[in-house]
Scaffold this motif. Structure first.
Motif, PDB file in Angstrom:
ATOM      1  N   CYS A  58       6.179   1.111 -11.047  1.00  0.00           N
ATOM      2  CA  CYS A  58       7.257   1.878 -10.463  1.00  0.00           C
ATOM      3  C   CYS A  58       8.560   1.393 -11.073  1.00  0.00           C
ATOM      4  O   CYS A  58       8.766   0.200 -11.218  1.00  0.00           O
ATOM      5  N   HIS A  77       8.717   9.576  -1.993  1.00  0.00           N
ATOM      6  CA  HIS A  77       8.299   8.722  -3.101  1.00  0.00           C
ATOM      7  C   HIS A  77       6.865   8.227  -2.856  1.00  0.00           C
ATOM      8  O   HIS A  77       6.035   8.202  -3.768  1.00  0.00           O
ATOM      9  N   GLU A  80       4.537  11.026  -3.615  1.00  0.00           N
ATOM     10  CA  GLU A  80       4.341  11.149  -5.071  1.00  0.00           C
ATOM     11  C   GLU A  80       3.235  10.205  -5.537  1.00  0.00           C
ATOM     12  O   GLU A  80       2.315  10.609  -6.261  1.00  0.00           O
ATOM     13  N   HIS A  81       3.321   8.932  -5.126  1.00  0.00           N
ATOM     14  CA  HIS A  81       2.334   7.960  -5.604  1.00  0.00           C
ATOM     15  C   HIS A  81       0.935   8.271  -5.071  1.00  0.00           C
ATOM     16  O   HIS A  81      -0.056   8.119  -5.798  1.00  0.00           O
TER      17      HIS A  81
HETATM   18 ZN   LIG Z   1       7.494   5.003  -7.848  1.00  0.00          ZN
END
Ligand SMILES: [Zn+2]
Length: 145
Positions: A58, A77, A80-81
């Protein structure tokens, strides 16, 4: 499956193919859950469910490990991961990039743009929706205790 039968935590507003992948615009439905710090234990639960997510890198300037990053970051976020890891599990390459950006002044409050380095829009849609359900399930585990 939603929290208390309500709206999902994120709604997919629109998707488009961009160079090298897909950009998805999502809207957070519950402003109080904007950051993962509002979901205590979520980092450990995500890592428990998707152990290979520790292999993600990241670009966060904080220099925290993934677990530390997930404990206090934008919920989008984390989404997203999780979606990225689900795509990898479906056979997409682990080298795939992901990025979450937001400009509430431009897009509206609680609106995020999630880029995933996969040009298969339907695969990205499925991964994001599945990631949203998974995060809601892992959050609900907390409220049942
Ligand atoms: Zn990230």
């Amino acid at each position: 499956m939603n929290r208390a039968g309500g709206a999902p935590l994120f709604i997919v507003e629109r998707m488009r193919t961009v160079p090298g992948g897909t950009e998805t615009v999502v809207r957070l439905t519950q402003p109080a859950l904007r950051r993962t710090s509002a979901l205590p234990g979520i980092a450990e639960r995500v890592l428990g469910r998707l152990p290979d997510i520790v292999r993600h890198r990241c670009e966060s300037p904080k220099g925290l490990g993934i677990a530390g990053e997930f404990a206090d970051t934008e919920s989008a976020h984390l989404l997203e991961h999780v979606a990225l890891e689900l795509l990898v599990r479906e056979g997409h390459p682990r080298t795939m990039a992901g990025r979450t950006t937001w400009d509430f002044g431009r897009d509206g409050h609680g609106v995020y743009r999630i880029f995933l380095g996969c040009e298969d829009v339907e695969a990205v849609r499925c991964a994001l929706e599945e990631a949203c359900v998974l995060i809601e399930q892992l959050t609900a585990e907390r409220t049942r205790c």
